[in-house]
Motif scaffolding. Sequence first.
Motif, PDB file in Angstrom:
ATOM      1  N   ASP A  62     -10.315 -10.096   4.506  1.00  0.00           N
ATOM      2  CA  ASP A  62     -11.505 -10.859   4.148  1.00  0.00           C
ATOM      3  C   ASP A  62     -12.404  -9.996   3.260  1.00  0.00           C
ATOM      4  N   PHE A  63     -13.524 -10.552   2.855  1.00  0.00           N
ATOM      5  CA  PHE A  63     -14.365  -9.857   1.888  1.00  0.00           C
ATOM      6  C   PHE A  63     -14.826  -8.480   2.372  1.00  0.00           C
ATOM      7  N   THR A  64     -15.219  -8.414   3.648  1.00  0.00           N
ATOM      8  CA  THR A  64     -15.690  -7.136   4.184  1.00  0.00           C
ATOM      9  C   THR A  64     -14.605  -6.083   4.063  1.00  0.00           C
ATOM     10  N   LYS A  65     -13.382  -6.507   4.329  1.00  0.00           N
ATOM     11  CA  LYS A  65     -12.271  -5.550   4.279  1.00  0.00           C
ATOM     12  C   LYS A  65     -11.940  -5.144   2.846  1.00  0.00           C
ATOM     13  N   VAL A  66     -11.909  -6.119   1.922  1.00  0.00           N
ATOM     14  CA  VAL A  66     -11.564  -5.740   0.550  1.00  0.00           C
ATOM     15  C   VAL A  66     -12.707  -4.981  -0.102  1.00  0.00           C
ATOM     16  N   TYR A  67     -13.917  -5.274   0.340  1.00  0.00           N
ATOM     17  CA  TYR A  67     -15.062  -4.647  -0.286  1.00  0.00           C
ATOM     18  C   TYR A  67     -15.351  -3.270   0.303  1.00  0.00           C
ATOM     19  N   GLY A  68     -15.325  -3.199   1.600  1.00  0.00           N
ATOM     20  CA  GLY A  68     -15.721  -1.960   2.271  1.00  0.00           C
ATOM     21  C   GLY A  68     -14.582  -0.962   2.427  1.00  0.00           C
ATOM     22  N   GLY A  69     -13.362  -1.472   2.581  1.00  0.00           N
ATOM     23  CA  GLY A  69     -12.236  -0.584   2.864  1.00  0.00           C
ATOM     24  C   GLY A  69     -11.689   0.077   1.618  1.00  0.00           C
ATOM     25  N   ASP A  70     -10.469   0.576   1.723  1.00  0.00           N
ATOM     26  CA  ASP A  70      -9.911   1.234   0.542  1.00  0.00           C
ATOM     27  C   ASP A  70      -8.893   0.335  -0.173  1.00  0.00           C
ATOM     28  N   PHE A  71      -9.099  -0.979  -0.069  1.00  0.00           N
ATOM     29  CA  PHE A  71      -8.288  -1.969  -0.776  1.00  0.00           C
ATOM     30  C   PHE A  71      -8.196  -1.608  -2.260  1.00  0.00           C
ATOM     31  N   LEU A  72      -6.985  -1.514  -2.776  1.00  0.00           N
ATOM     32  CA  LEU A  72      -6.744  -1.221  -4.197  1.00  0.00           C
ATOM     33  C   LEU A  72      -7.137   0.183  -4.633  1.00  0.00           C
ATOM     34  N   SER A  73      -7.453   1.046  -3.669  1.00  0.00           N
ATOM     35  CA  SER A  73      -7.974   2.357  -4.058  1.00  0.00           C
ATOM     36  C   SER A  73      -6.947   3.194  -4.820  1.00  0.00           C
ATOM     37  N   ASN A  74      -5.673   2.916  -4.616  1.00  0.00           N
ATOM     38  CA  ASN A  74      -4.649   3.686  -5.334  1.00  0.00           C
ATOM     39  C   ASN A  74      -4.292   3.102  -6.696  1.00  0.00           C
ATOM     40  N   TRP A  75      -4.831   1.950  -6.965  1.00  0.00           N
ATOM     41  CA  TRP A  75      -4.326   1.197  -8.108  1.00  0.00           C
ATOM     42  C   TRP A  75      -4.615   1.805  -9.462  1.00  0.00           C
ATOM     43  N   GLU A  87       0.815  -1.219   0.000  1.00  0.00           N
ATOM     44  CA  GLU A  87       0.000   0.000   0.000  1.00  0.00           C
ATOM     45  C   GLU A  87       0.850   1.272   0.000  1.00  0.00           C
ATOM     46  N   GLU A  88       1.887   1.257   0.820  1.00  0.00           N
ATOM     47  CA  GLU A  88       2.748   2.432   0.935  1.00  0.00           C
ATOM     48  C   GLU A  88       3.422   2.750  -0.403  1.00  0.00           C
ATOM     49  N   LEU A  89       3.867   1.707  -1.088  1.00  0.00           N
ATOM     50  CA  LEU A  89       4.502   1.919  -2.392  1.00  0.00           C
ATOM     51  C   LEU A  89       3.505   2.519  -3.385  1.00  0.00           C
ATOM     52  N   MET A  90       2.307   1.978  -3.402  1.00  0.00           N
ATOM     53  CA  MET A  90       1.314   2.481  -4.357  1.00  0.00           C
ATOM     54  C   MET A  90       0.941   3.927  -4.041  1.00  0.00           C
ATOM     55  N   LEU A  91       0.932   4.251  -2.764  1.00  0.00           N
ATOM     56  CA  LEU A  91       0.651   5.625  -2.355  1.00  0.00           C
ATOM     57  C   LEU A  91       1.750   6.570  -2.827  1.00  0.00           C
ATOM     58  N   GLU A  92       2.988   6.149  -2.617  1.00  0.00           N
ATOM     59  CA  GLU A  92       4.126   6.964  -3.055  1.00  0.00           C
ATOM     60  C   GLU A  92       4.146   7.094  -4.576  1.00  0.00           C
ATOM     61  N   LEU A  93       3.837   6.008  -5.264  1.00  0.00           N
ATOM     62  CA  LEU A  93       3.804   6.036  -6.726  1.00  0.00           C
ATOM     63  C   LEU A  93       2.754   7.056  -7.204  1.00  0.00           C
ATOM     64  N   SER A  94       1.593   7.012  -6.621  1.00  0.00           N
ATOM     65  CA  SER A  94       0.538   7.969  -6.997  1.00  0.00           C
ATOM     66  C   SER A  94       1.006   9.401  -6.753  1.00  0.00           C
ATOM     67  N   HIS A  95       1.632   9.602  -5.617  1.00  0.00           N
ATOM     68  CA  HIS A  95       2.113  10.932  -5.260  1.00  0.00           C
ATOM     69  C   HIS A  95       3.154  11.425  -6.259  1.00  0.00           C
ATOM     70  N   ALA A  96       4.119  10.559  -6.570  1.00  0.00           N
ATOM     71  CA  ALA A  96       5.190  10.939  -7.500  1.00  0.00           C
ATOM     72  C   ALA A  96       4.617  11.232  -8.888  1.00  0.00           C
ATOM     73  N   LEU A  97       3.664  10.424  -9.303  1.00  0.00           N
ATOM     74  CA  LEU A  97       3.035  10.648 -10.617  1.00  0.00           C
ATOM     75  C   LEU A  97       2.314  11.994 -10.636  1.00  0.00           C
ATOM     76  N   ASP A  98       1.619  12.304  -9.547  1.00  0.00           N
ATOM     77  CA  ASP A  98       0.928  13.601  -9.459  1.00  0.00           C
ATOM     78  C   ASP A  98       1.909  14.764  -9.550  1.00  0.00           C
ATOM     79  N   GLU A  99       3.061  14.605  -8.901  1.00  0.00           N
ATOM     80  CA  GLU A  99       4.075  15.664  -8.941  1.00  0.00           C
ATOM     81  C   GLU A  99       4.573  15.875 -10.369  1.00  0.00           C
ATOM     82  N   TYR A 100       4.829  14.781 -11.061  1.00  0.00           N
ATOM     83  CA  TYR A 100       5.281  14.884 -12.454  1.00  0.00           C
ATOM     84  C   TYR A 100       4.179  15.430 -13.359  1.00  0.00           C
TER      85      TYR A 100
END
Length: 256
Positions: free
Chosen positions: A77-90, A33-46
Amino acid sequence: KTYTQILVEKRGEKNNVGFIQLNRRKSLNALCEELMLELSHALDEYEKDKNVGAIVITGIGKAFAAGADIKEMEGLDFTKVYGGDFLSNWTHITKITKPIIAAVNGFALGGGCELAMMCDIIYAGEKASFGQPEIILGTIPGAGGTQRLPRVVGKSMAMEMCLTGDRVNAQQALQAGLVSKVLPDEQLVDEAVKTAEKIASYSKVATSMCKEAINTAYETSSERMVSTLKETFTRNDRREGMSAFVAKRKPEFTDS
Ligand code: HXC
């Protein structure tokens, strides 16, 4: 911002190429998650940087990225992947309007292969390999493997990759049209940067519009359809629609 999961620097004679190297060598650049967050941030900066005309993404060591971080996902579990922010940066990368080149230096597996496919051009080093091994883990690709991959390599090869989990090498990827060039490993990044420099030398308005125009043909919201489909199961109208079908009567939708 200081990054811990990626290396970021501008490259090219005119410093007009945004360069990002995934930097989790020990875990083969598993996309936590941390890597994907940083990647999104770096892409936004560029994206905001007026001097940057194109972006190159590569990986450190023997992997481009070995997929989403399995250790991070194991306990979900399903509740977490469905309800949370799983993959939200992807999918953030698909929102970037500047052209992005993936320089795939090694394993591009699962989410790693999908990340490469979210870029606009893919170059492969001779040691690169591509695969969607999710099936081996009892799951399925979730960020383009079932959508972008068949569009690019055709149904049979996509089915085979996703259903067997087998990898294809750089030459096979070239033949299938998944990548546009195979390069000696030591030239891979330089060639990607050169291409990015060329793109960056043109009108940024024109290159972004060109990218958008091609993506109109290649991108659909179909991967979103999967989660939207699930969402329909929380609605009365889905139940009503199906009950009506089974009872052979007209549905009475209540828009709820
Ligand atoms: C977490 C990973 C990882 C991953 C490798 N590692 N892949 N950690 N998530 N995806 C870690 C290993 O646990 C190990 O750390 C270290 O990296 C080196 O890996 P090895 O297996 O020892 O290396 P090797 O024998 O060379 O094999 C390389 C490999 C293999 C073939 C790439 O690591 C592998 O099969 N990895 C998993 C690939 C995969 O299944 N990807 C799909 C993930 S699911 P330790 O510390 O344990 O020694 C996915 C879903 C996406 O991407 C969902 C939607 C976005």
